[in-house]
Design a protein around this motif. Sequence first.
Motif, PDB file in Angstrom:
ATOM      1  N   THR A  50       0.850  -1.182   0.000  1.00  0.00           N
ATOM      2  CA  THR A  50       0.000   0.000   0.000  1.00  0.00           C
ATOM      3  C   THR A  50       0.889   1.236   0.000  1.00  0.00           C
ATOM      4  O   THR A  50       2.008   1.220   0.551  1.00  0.00           O
ATOM      5  CB  THR A  50      -0.922   0.044   1.233  1.00  0.00           C
ATOM      6  OG1 THR A  50      -0.115  -0.023   2.425  1.00  0.00           O
ATOM      7  CG2 THR A  50      -1.900  -1.119   1.219  1.00  0.00           C
ATOM      8  N   GLN A  53       3.799   2.561   2.595  1.00  0.00           N
ATOM      9  CA  GLN A  53       4.587   1.469   3.166  1.00  0.00           C
ATOM     10  C   GLN A  53       6.068   1.696   2.872  1.00  0.00           C
ATOM     11  O   GLN A  53       6.428   2.364   1.897  1.00  0.00           O
ATOM     12  CB  GLN A  53       4.117   0.149   2.545  1.00  0.00           C
ATOM     13  CG  GLN A  53       4.865  -1.079   2.994  1.00  0.00           C
ATOM     14  CD  GLN A  53       4.337  -2.324   2.288  1.00  0.00           C
ATOM     15  OE1 GLN A  53       3.179  -2.380   1.874  1.00  0.00           O
ATOM     16  NE2 GLN A  53       5.191  -3.321   2.136  1.00  0.00           N
ATOM     17  N   ASP A  54       6.926   1.151   3.699  1.00  0.00           N
ATOM     18  CA  ASP A  54       8.374   1.241   3.508  1.00  0.00           C
ATOM     19  C   ASP A  54       8.754   0.545   2.202  1.00  0.00           C
ATOM     20  O   ASP A  54       8.625  -0.679   2.081  1.00  0.00           O
ATOM     21  CB  ASP A  54       9.094   0.587   4.684  1.00  0.00           C
ATOM     22  CG  ASP A  54      10.613   0.660   4.546  1.00  0.00           C
ATOM     23  OD1 ASP A  54      11.103   1.352   3.629  1.00  0.00           O
ATOM     24  OD2 ASP A  54      11.301   0.002   5.360  1.00  0.00           O
TER      25      ASP A  54
END
Length: 277
Positions: A50, A53-54
């Motif tokens: 998503t 996110q990292d």
Amino acid sequence: MDIAVVGAGWLGLPLAQVLLQKGHNIVTTARSPQKCEQLKALGLEAHPFTLGQDVSATNLSALFNCELLILNIPVGRNHPSPHSFTTHISKVLEQAKCQNIQRVLFVSTTSVYAQSSGVVTEDSQTLAQTTSAQINLATEHLVQGLFPEQNTVIRLAGLIGGDRHPAHFLAGRQLLANGNQVVNLVHRQDVICAITTIIQEHIWGQVLHLCATEHPTRKEYYTWAAKKLGLVAPSFAPQPEKDPNQTTGKSIDASYSLNLLKLNLTFASPYHMLGHE
């Protein structure tokens, strides 16, 4: 080719399946682990992702090790913050640039031209008024800045295919405005064909349009479509007496893009789009 499809949803999933059938290695993303399991059951490599996110997470390494990134994340009309969306997209693109991604194909929208009137070509000036249009245009600029000459942006008219048709949304509504505005629609099958052609023919460094070549009015088309779908037809407010037959609104002309792609649309008319996946 190793191809990453970010956003394997209504458009991205069938696109990924076609590319897989053509022999490409495909890595997809979806927002939920459950959707990823569904993608894997269809033979696709899939990873949960998503925006926000990292992007350096280990599970995304396969995504950024691809040669081509297809960025297909639809922007909702009610997204609260253009700035946060483009910030997250920027991180994705910067990570792609740092890794192995060589080219980016961004699926954008003709809404970046707002409600201008008259014929709109690929060279027309953009005017992004809605939040979603502003986000798409900002993303286009990010893609073009980070991958100059190694990107292509494809701006899509209103999408139709499967069970998606705007007549469902308009059915039964009364006294709708702008009945003489023309409609700009494109079928999902033609979009997938265009994207696969871009990849196969190495058409990069372009801003392209995709839209049916016929443009009936809203009143004509949605009244007809509702009846065909067994829905209550909408009604439209009377037009000014001085020009009751004059069409208005923007008309997307995709002839340059279609010629460049050497593409004959399967669904050149919106009247042919109903009942096809």
